[in-house]
Design a protein around this motif. Structure first.
Motif, short mmCIF file in Angstrom:
data_model
loop_
_atom_site.label_atom_id
_atom_site.label_comp_id
_atom_site.label_asym_id
_atom_site.label_seq_id
_atom_site.Cartn_x
_atom_site.Cartn_y
_atom_site.Cartn_z
N TYR A 134 41.78 44.55 33.19
CA TYR A 134 40.42 44.55 32.66
C TYR A 134 40.31 43.54 31.52
O TYR A 134 39.27 42.93 31.31
CB TYR A 134 40.04 45.95 32.15
CG TYR A 134 39.68 46.93 33.25
CD1 TYR A 134 38.41 46.91 33.83
CD2 TYR A 134 40.58 47.89 33.68
CE1 TYR A 134 38.07 47.81 34.83
CE2 TYR A 134 40.25 48.79 34.68
CZ TYR A 134 39.00 48.75 35.25
OH TYR A 134 38.68 49.64 36.23
N TYR A 135 41.42 43.37 30.76
CA TYR A 135 41.39 42.51 29.58
C TYR A 135 41.37 41.04 29.97
O TYR A 135 40.63 40.24 29.40
CB TYR A 135 42.62 42.83 28.72
CG TYR A 135 42.75 42.05 27.43
CD1 TYR A 135 41.79 42.13 26.43
CD2 TYR A 135 43.87 41.25 27.22
CE1 TYR A 135 41.94 41.43 25.24
CE2 TYR A 135 44.03 40.56 26.03
CZ TYR A 135 43.06 40.65 25.04
OH TYR A 135 43.22 39.96 23.88
N TRP A 136 42.20 40.66 30.93
CA TRP A 136 42.35 39.24 31.27
C TRP A 136 41.52 38.82 32.47
O TRP A 136 41.53 37.64 32.83
CB TRP A 136 43.84 38.92 31.48
CG TRP A 136 44.57 38.72 30.20
CD1 TRP A 136 44.14 38.00 29.12
CD2 TRP A 136 45.87 39.22 29.85
NE1 TRP A 136 45.08 38.03 28.12
CE2 TRP A 136 46.16 38.77 28.55
CE3 TRP A 136 46.81 40.00 30.50
CZ2 TRP A 136 47.33 39.08 27.88
CZ3 TRP A 136 47.98 40.30 29.85
CH2 TRP A 136 48.24 39.85 28.55
N PHE A 137 40.84 39.78 33.11
CA PHE A 137 40.02 39.42 34.28
C PHE A 137 39.06 38.28 33.95
O PHE A 137 38.91 37.35 34.74
CB PHE A 137 39.27 40.67 34.77
CG PHE A 137 38.56 40.49 36.06
CD1 PHE A 137 39.24 40.60 37.26
CD2 PHE A 137 37.21 40.19 36.09
CE1 PHE A 137 38.57 40.42 38.46
CE2 PHE A 137 36.54 40.01 37.28
CZ PHE A 137 37.23 40.13 38.47
N PRO A 138 38.37 38.32 32.77
CA PRO A 138 37.46 37.21 32.44
C PRO A 138 38.17 35.87 32.36
O PRO A 138 37.59 34.83 32.72
CB PRO A 138 36.91 37.60 31.06
CG PRO A 138 37.14 39.05 30.93
CD PRO A 138 38.35 39.36 31.74
N LYS A 139 39.42 35.86 31.91
CA LYS A 139 40.15 34.61 31.83
C LYS A 139 40.46 34.09 33.23
O LYS A 139 40.40 32.89 33.49
CB LYS A 139 41.45 34.83 31.03
CG LYS A 139 42.35 33.64 30.82
CD LYS A 139 41.66 32.41 30.28
CE LYS A 139 40.98 32.60 28.95
NZ LYS A 139 40.13 31.44 28.59
N ILE A 140 40.78 35.01 34.14
CA ILE A 140 41.20 34.60 35.48
C ILE A 140 40.00 34.16 36.32
O ILE A 140 40.10 33.24 37.11
CB ILE A 140 41.97 35.76 36.14
CG1 ILE A 140 43.21 36.08 35.31
CG2 ILE A 140 42.37 35.43 37.57
CD1 ILE A 140 43.90 37.36 35.68
N ALA A 196 29.29 39.75 35.25
CA ALA A 196 28.57 38.95 34.27
C ALA A 196 29.41 37.75 33.86
O ALA A 196 30.59 37.90 33.53
CB ALA A 196 28.25 39.80 33.05
N LYS A 197 28.80 36.55 33.87
CA LYS A 197 29.54 35.35 33.47
C LYS A 197 29.77 35.39 31.97
O LYS A 197 28.92 35.82 31.21
CB LYS A 197 28.74 34.10 33.84
CG LYS A 197 28.90 33.74 35.29
CD LYS A 197 28.51 32.30 35.52
CE LYS A 197 28.85 31.93 36.97
NZ LYS A 197 28.33 30.65 37.36
N VAL A 198 30.97 34.94 31.56
CA VAL A 198 31.28 35.01 30.14
C VAL A 198 31.83 33.67 29.67
O VAL A 198 32.23 32.82 30.47
CB VAL A 198 32.34 36.10 29.85
CG1 VAL A 198 31.73 37.48 29.96
CG2 VAL A 198 33.55 35.94 30.74
N SER A 199 31.89 33.50 28.36
CA SER A 199 32.42 32.28 27.77
C SER A 199 33.94 32.31 27.89
O SER A 199 34.52 33.25 28.43
CB SER A 199 32.04 32.21 26.30
OG SER A 199 32.74 33.22 25.60
N ARG A 200 34.60 31.30 27.33
CA ARG A 200 36.05 31.25 27.48
C ARG A 200 36.76 32.25 26.58
O ARG A 200 37.93 32.52 26.78
CB ARG A 200 36.56 29.83 27.24
CG ARG A 200 36.31 29.27 25.86
CD ARG A 200 37.00 27.94 25.72
NE ARG A 200 36.42 26.93 26.62
CZ ARG A 200 37.00 25.76 26.86
NH1 ARG A 200 38.16 25.49 26.33
NH2 ARG A 200 36.44 24.89 27.64
N ASN A 201 36.07 32.81 25.59
CA ASN A 201 36.73 33.78 24.71
C ASN A 201 35.85 35.02 24.54
O ASN A 201 35.35 35.30 23.44
CB ASN A 201 37.02 33.12 23.36
CG ASN A 201 37.94 33.97 22.50
OD1 ASN A 201 38.33 35.07 22.89
ND2 ASN A 201 38.27 33.47 21.32
#
Lengths: 584, 199, 118
Positions: A434-440, A526-531
């Protein structure tokens, strides 16, 4: 901050090189993640069959019965036969340990996140990395193929104790060959990790500025490289015993079905146990250390303050790694071990509990007085702490000779180590996912579905494993086909079998929320920024997803430690490692 | 893969390039592999009734074992000389020495096969007793390592040699790393030889 | 290690000296094994010579004498794990519970005997 630019001229690789025989650590990480998750659900399915048999002994499993028909030797009309039960037990353990948890925490998370967190363009040996994945896949496929071997899959437990395993059906040979594939894969991975972390750290990223997750992977890699070869040796010896009739693990005069086995003899079954546990105890730390690292990352990020006692955590971790090699025979108190040796292993076992407690305590104190963000990864990380504590503390009686004599091979042991790896490691894995999904993916996972996944999972996990402790105290042995129904002393706790089975099916059901969330969020999250989490370590300097093959637009430089949250005098409550010092 | 730092140049802090560190870690794991087999040998030997008897009965061919030791040690030194020739930029001298290494490795395997053949023709099989089991397992695994070395050296002599003209430094590093592995194979044999033939 | 040609020449000479020493030691170890010593002495001598030979190969052929700290650290860690593996397993053999016997001490039945008895 790195400047946006898109000038990287990488020759476009063919489809095969991009997705199948990939050398990019991110693609390999995802391959690992998906493969291991498949194996994990498969191993989970085997467990459901076992639980069904324990609760409804001799009754056909619903739905599956029709698939197999009445001719099936082990599974007629969906009724689990005793031989089938043994196979399920052995393969569930093997799959979960060697093909699911370790590949996810090391192969998937380690592969994907370590180069990002140390600011490297890739792993030190990308092609070795690819070879590693393929060794793993081949080993895994051989393991699964063993279900179709004459006599079925390996059925001597995941520990494959000799001499039972030596005289077992051909499934055991598949098991050994599969293990050699999996071990080779772990070896190659371990070498790659150590070299990557030593050589490829970004400028300014000293060892004491490494995120704790990288540290856990570093120690884990040493365990993989140095603990696996003895099992590889043992697997070769057992293969010799099985294929060339040697007697490494067969004592003289071994009687089987009333006849003396026609072998040279002179071997020792204990030797197998020593070589096996020399690997398998460090292996336990391979299962739990990377989740420790993930949980530390998530806790620091969501408490918005530095980890309490980062240095003592690192030193404990290194000490833990060293000690994990001299405690293995606490699995073997009942093998006829003298008091001196037993005292040695009891002492080391008590000593090794200290660094684990230091790490856990440091994580708990990190929560003190923080304004915690209760995000989904944080919920899993928070739940990890008490769950692992239960798992760890229930292990203490097993590390002492006297209580172990009573508790050895009962359901108490099963409850104990499942608390360590099921709500322990897997909660760490979920937190990391859940934590790194946005990074991937560049998208966030759905919070509501995440919470719907988290709360029932926590509840059902405890409903499955806590009753095992009770059954164990009542003296119910593990590996019983009927769950203890034919034993007088087990009668009072038999009712728990149904309860645990229903909870296990409930646990399986709520994983649907996770699976739906995973695939839905890949496309519609939801699209997110890099951080998105306002994190401080280097992976957040890369775009989401990171650029193929180079990760970063320009290689980052580390200016400070990994957990500079809420630094007094700063505008933001986080100061990333990659943010340059202010001009003074 | 050109983007990965320290494939040829050395890291300022460790003073090593990636491949060298990697191969040493691999050798450390090999130490554990052969260490486990050696501890198996010790455990079985101290527990055996009459190890000496089994060993005498097996009647290993000491002359062949000794000659094979010479062969392997010689192949080790040709690797050192081939690497030194590359440092001196003398590619043809390098090829002679490196080719000699493969030839010696093959010679080792031929002697080994003769030895195995003698054993089998006297009906000495691994299943007879634990001494023979240890003998065949340890020498067999060692022979597999020799074969692995031959494959790598063969590749570097054949298709891999192109790299000398494009990236000579990287190629020299590859030779050095291969050499380290090859010396380790030699080192294992140095311990196997007295363990099996002389003790 | 420096890569200068002069150093290389020196190193080649050293390597050849080591090579000769290894050959001599091989002859010595075979010759010594022909002497009638006790079994224990024989093992100690054979392993001592092997250790010397191994150190020569490791130290000079594999350049361990001139190697970097990181590599010493890696090998030190491996050594730290190797010793308990050898030592503790053996300790178990010499320290059974009173009266119980660890498996390999049971009388060895040779292959011929078992086949004859059938």
């Amino acid at each position: 901050m790195p400047i946006e630019k898109h000038g990287h001229d990488h020759p476009k690789l063919s489809w095969w090189r991009t997705y199948v025989f990939a050398t990019d650590h991110k693609t390999i990480g995802i391959q690992y993640g998906l493969t291991a998750m498949f194996f994990m659900f498969f191993g989970f399915g085997l467990m459901l069959l076992m639980r069904w048999q324990l609760a409804y002994s001799g009754k056909p499993v619903p739905l599956l019965g029709r698939l197999f028909g009445e001719d099936s030797a082990f599974f007629p009309d969906g009724i689990v036969m005793p031989e089938m039960y043994n196979q399920l037990g052995a393969m569930h353990g093997t799959i979960m340990v060697f093909m699911a948890i370790v590949p996810i925490v090391v192969g998937a998370f380690g592969n994907y996140m370590v180069p990002l967190q140390i600011g490297a363009p890739d792993r030190a040996f990308p092609r070795l990395n690819m070879a590693r994945y393929w060794c793993y896949l081949v080993g895994g496929v051989i393991m699964l193929a063993s279900f179709f071997a004459p006599g079925g899959a390996a059925s001597s437990g995941w520990t494959s104790y000799a001499p039972l395993s030596v005289i077992a059906t051909s499934g055991q040979t598949y098991w050994l060959i599969g293990m050699i594939g999996l071990i080779t894969s772990s070896l190659l991975g371990g070498i790659n990790f150590i070299v990557t972390i030593i050589q490829l750290r970004a400028k300014g990223l000293t060892f004491m500025r490494l995120p704790f997750f990288v540290w856990t992977q570093f120690v884990t890699a040493f365990l993989l490289v140095l603990a696996f070869p003895p099992l590889e040796a043992a697997a070769v010896l057992q293969l010799m015993d099985r294929l060339f009739d040697t007697s490494y693990f067969l004592p003289s005069g071994l009687v089987i079905s009333g006849e003396i086995l026609n072998v040279a003899g002179g071997g020792s079954a204990l030797l197998w146990q020593h070589l096996f546990w020399f690997l398998a105890h460090p292996e336990v730390y391979v299962l739990i250390l990377p989740p420790f690292g993930i949980v530390a990352e998530v806790i620091a990020n969501n408490t918005r303050r530095p980890l309490w006692g980062y240095r003592s955590m690192v030193y404990s971790l290194v000490f833990l790694g060293f000690m994990s090699f001299v405690v293995w025979a606490h699995h073997m108190y009942l093998t006829g071990m003298g008091t001196a040796l037993s005292a040695f292993f009891q002492t080391t076992t008590m000593i090794i509990s200290i660094p684990s407690v230091v790490i856990l305590t440091a994580l708990v104190i990190s929560l003190w007085g923080a304004s915690i963000r209760f995000t989904v990864p944080m919920l899993f990380a928070l739940a990890f702490l008490p769950m692992f504590a239960i798992g760890g503390l229930t292990g203490l009686p097993l590390g002492l000779n006297m209580p172990d004599i009573a508790l050895h091979d009962t359901y108490y042991v099963i409850g104990h180590f499942h608390y360590v790896v099921a709500p322990g490691s897997t909660f760490g894995i979920f937190a990391g996912l859940y934590y790194w999904f946005p990074k991937i993916t560049g998208r966030k996972m759905n919070e509501t579905l995440g919470k719907l996944h988290f709360w029932p999972t926590l509840l059902f996990m405890n409903c499955v494993f806590m009753p095992m402790m009770i059954q164990g105290f009542a003296g119910v042995s593990r590996r019983l086909y009927d769950g203890g129904a034919s034993y007088a002393h087990a009668q009072d706790v038999l009712y728990l079998n149904k309860f645990m089975t229903h909870s296990a099916f409930g646990l399986a059901f709520v994983q649907l929320f996770f699976i739906v969330n995973l695939f839905w969020s890949m496309k519609y999250g939801a699209k997110v920024s890099r951080n998105p989490w306002d994190g401080t370590s280097l992976e957040w300097a890369a775009p989401s997803p990171p650029l193929p093959h180079v990760n970063f637009e320009s290689l980052p430089v580390a200016h400070r430690g990994p957990y500079e949250y809420s630094v007094p005098g700063e505008n933001e409550d986080f100061t990333p490692q990659f943010q340059a010092d202010k001009e003074s | 893969m050109d983007t990965i730092p320290y494939t040829t140049e050395v890291h300022p802090e460790t003073g090593l390039y990636n491949g060298k560190l990697g191969v040493w870690i691999f050798l450390a794991s090999e130490v554990m592999l052969f260490g486990a087999l050696f501890s198996t040998f010790v455990f079985l030997r101290v527990g055996a009734d009459d190890w000496q008897g089994m060993q005498t009965q097996a009647a290993l061919n000491l002359p062949i074992g000794t000659i094979n030791t010479f062969v392997l040690i010689t192949s080790s030194i040709t690797v050192v000389l081939s690497w030194a020739s590359l440092i001196e930029k003398d590619f043809s001298k390098f090829r002679r020495y490196f080719g000699a290494t493969v030839a010696l490795a093959l010679l080792f395997l031929i002697f080994k096969s003769v030895e195995y053949y003698q054993k089998f023709s006297h009906e000495a099989y691994p299943e007879n007793n634990n001494f023979l089991a240890v003998y065949f397992t340890l020498t067999g695994l060692h022979a597999l390592h020799v074969i692995g070395g031959i494959v790598v050296i063969g590749y570097l002599l054949g298709p891999g040699a192109k790299m000398w003209h494009t990236e000579p430094e990287r190629y020299t590093n590859r030779i050095e790393v291969t050499g380290l592995y090859w010396h380790f194979v030699d080192l294992v044999w140095i311990f196997l030889f007295p363990t099996l033939y002389l003790m | 290690m420096s890569d200068h040609a002069e150093d290389i020449k020196k190193q080649v000479r050293l390597t050849i000296a080591i090579f000769v020493a290894l050959l001599v030691l091989t002859v010595v170890t075979v010759a010594v094994s022909k002497l009638s010593m006790g079994v224990t002495t024989g093992i100690v001598v054979a392993l001592a010579i092997a250790t010397v030979k191994g150190s020569l190969v490791g130290g000079f052929f594999m350049h361990l004498v001139w190697e970097k700290r990181t590599i010493y650290a890696v090998l030190l860690i491996a050594g730290l794990f190797l010793i308990p593996m050898l030592g503790l397993i053996l300790w178990h053999y010499y320290d059974p519970i009173n009266g119980t016997v660890v498996a390999p001490m049971l009388p060895a039945v040779t292959h011929e005997q078992t086949t004859e008895s059938h």
